[in-house]
Design an enzyme around this catalytic site. Structure first.
Site, PDB file in Angstrom:
ATOM      1  N   ALA A  99      10.877 -27.040  73.467  1.00  0.00           N
ATOM      2  CA  ALA A  99      11.142 -26.273  72.249  1.00  0.00           C
ATOM      3  C   ALA A  99      12.633 -26.106  72.059  1.00  0.00           C
ATOM      4  CB  ALA A  99      10.480 -24.893  72.316  1.00  0.00           C
ATOM      5  N   ASP A 100      13.048 -26.154  70.807  1.00  0.00           N
ATOM      6  CA  ASP A 100      14.440 -25.857  70.467  1.00  0.00           C
ATOM      7  C   ASP A 100      14.598 -24.449  69.920  1.00  0.00           C
ATOM      8  OD1 ASP A 100      16.506 -28.434  70.327  1.00  0.00           O
ATOM      9  OD2 ASP A 100      14.397 -28.944  70.479  1.00  0.00           O
ATOM     10  N   ARG A 101      13.530 -23.933  69.349  1.00  0.00           N
ATOM     11  CA  ARG A 101      13.545 -22.533  68.889  1.00  0.00           C
ATOM     12  C   ARG A 101      12.103 -22.064  68.708  1.00  0.00           C
ATOM     13  NH1 ARG A 101      17.671 -19.383  65.910  1.00  0.00           N
ATOM     14  NH2 ARG A 101      18.930 -21.283  65.923  1.00  0.00           N
TER      15      ARG A 101
END
Length: 391
Positions: free
Chosen positions: A260-262
């Site tokens: 995940a990046d955010r």
């Protein structure tokens, strides 16, 4: 360690654009070099770019403390805490523009900014302000190294326990796992997030097979995850991006694990483009599939959670250049020889040529978002270094 980094005054990264055909180490000792490496994707992976950005700031501050001007922090700034604070905040804001979707980068830079402001407000000398920022910046990197194994172990234990309780597997059975992009040591400071879960399953003796998506247009799965799984001795197969649905329809897959990046406060998750469509396919397998709905597990450090963001609709999605989707970079091979050898390549060949070629008609326009958002409704759990938050 922090001592080793400070002794070197810089960090070396592998230029991931050249992998897997060439391993080239590049020294990063300035903020501009860190920005360029992140922007051009020489380094990628939310935890890794946060660490590099932080260490870029630390490198320049170490240079200044040694009595020399750094590339973007003049020695004269050590004469004034307000001036040093202003430069640090400016350079931090600049680094944030290198990869706006990755909340880990923002979190790391926010920590650096907060420590700089705190030191300034306490009236410490410029040298002490710089020292405190260096300690926080290096801490970003050290913490990432320590937490990733916990993410892997928590995630592996959770999926095994879940499947055993549901009766999907018997105690001791091995499982097959699908992943996307690259989330191992090349994307973090060590071990990995989603790939860390796969590595932990392998270490526990509970992994049968790892499937990984090719992950165009940058081919992170094909180029990077392939290398990491092979180095770990894990049985693995690359799956063409357009064949994920067919894989789930024909092969037993027990888990899809992604990085995940955010992650928004409601659980919506931004990750590498195609994560959403894979999750959608997992939620509704083909009628002929041997699979019930395949659980989707998101693996990320807790710093990836953005509790100030209500939903994924607010996440800014980075748009990459059109030409990146219209080109492919790879090793030049003799197609006739490759066909004759049934795909076996001579690994002892020394004169390897790597080229970038255009695969579309000239001037083709491509829509090329780097990420998509998977709604929380499709996610069975989120694993961080402190455990798993189930749906």
């Amino acid at each position: 360690t922090q001592a080793a980094f400070e002794a070197a005054g810089s960090i070396e990264i592998i230029d991931q654009l050249l992998l897997p055909h060439e391993v080239r180490w590049e020294k990063v000792e300035t903020i501009d070099q860190a920005f360029d490496a992140i922007k051009t994707m020489k380094i990628r992976g939310a935890p890794a770019i946060a660490s590099l950005a932080a260490l870029g700031i630390a490198s320049e501050l170490l240079t200044v403390l040694s009595g020399k001007s750094a590339a973007s922090i003049p020695l004269e700034t050590l004469k004034s805490s307000p001036e040093l604070l202003s430069v640090i905040l400016s350079r931090s804001a600049y680094l944030l523009t290198s990869r706006p979707t990755a909340v880990n980068l923002q979190e790391a830079l926010n920590r650096i900014d907060a420590e700089a402001r705190k030191a300034h407000d306490e009236g410490v000398a410029p040298q002490q302000l710089a020292r405190r920022v260096i300690d926080v910046a290096v801490g970003v990197w050290v913490e990432d190294k320590d937490r990733n194994r916990s993410i892997g172990d928590h995630g592996a234990r959770w999926i095994l326990d879940k499947l055993e309780k549901e009766g999907s597997i018997q105690k001791g059975d091995k499982i097959n796992v699908l992943t996307v992009c690259n989330t191992g040591s090349l994307a973090t400071s060590d071990y990995g997030t989603a790939l860390g879960v796969i590595a932990s399953l392998h270490a526990f003796g509970r992994l049968e097979h790892a499937y990984y998506a090719q992950t165009g247009p940058y081919q992170q799965g094909a180029r990077l995850t392939s290398m990491e799984l092979a180095s770990l001795g894990i049985e693995n197969t690359m799956v063409c991006d357009t064949a994920i649905g067919a894989l789930i329809a024909e092969k037993r897959v027990h888990l899809f694990v992604a990085g995940a990046d955010r992650i928004a406060s409601n659980g919506d998750t931004a990750n590498k483009i195609s994560t959403y469509q894979i999750s959608l396919l997992c939620s509704s397998p083909h009628p002929f599939s041997p699979n019930p709905p395949v659980p989707v597990l998101v693996a990320a450090p807790i710093t990836t959670l953005d509790l100030a963001m209500d939903s994924g609709r607010q996440i800014v999605i980075e748009q990459r250049a059109s030409w990146e989707a219209c080109t492919v970079r790879g090793r030049v091979v003799d197609v006739a020889a490759l066909a004759k050898s049934k795909g076996v390549v001579d690994e002892s060949e020394e004169n390897i040529v790597v080229e970038t070629v255009l695969v579309t008609p000239p001037n083709t326009r491509a829509w090329n978002p780097a990420f998509d958002v998977t709604p929380a409704s499709l996610i069975a759990g989120v694993v961080t270094e402190i455990g798993v938050a189930p749906k």
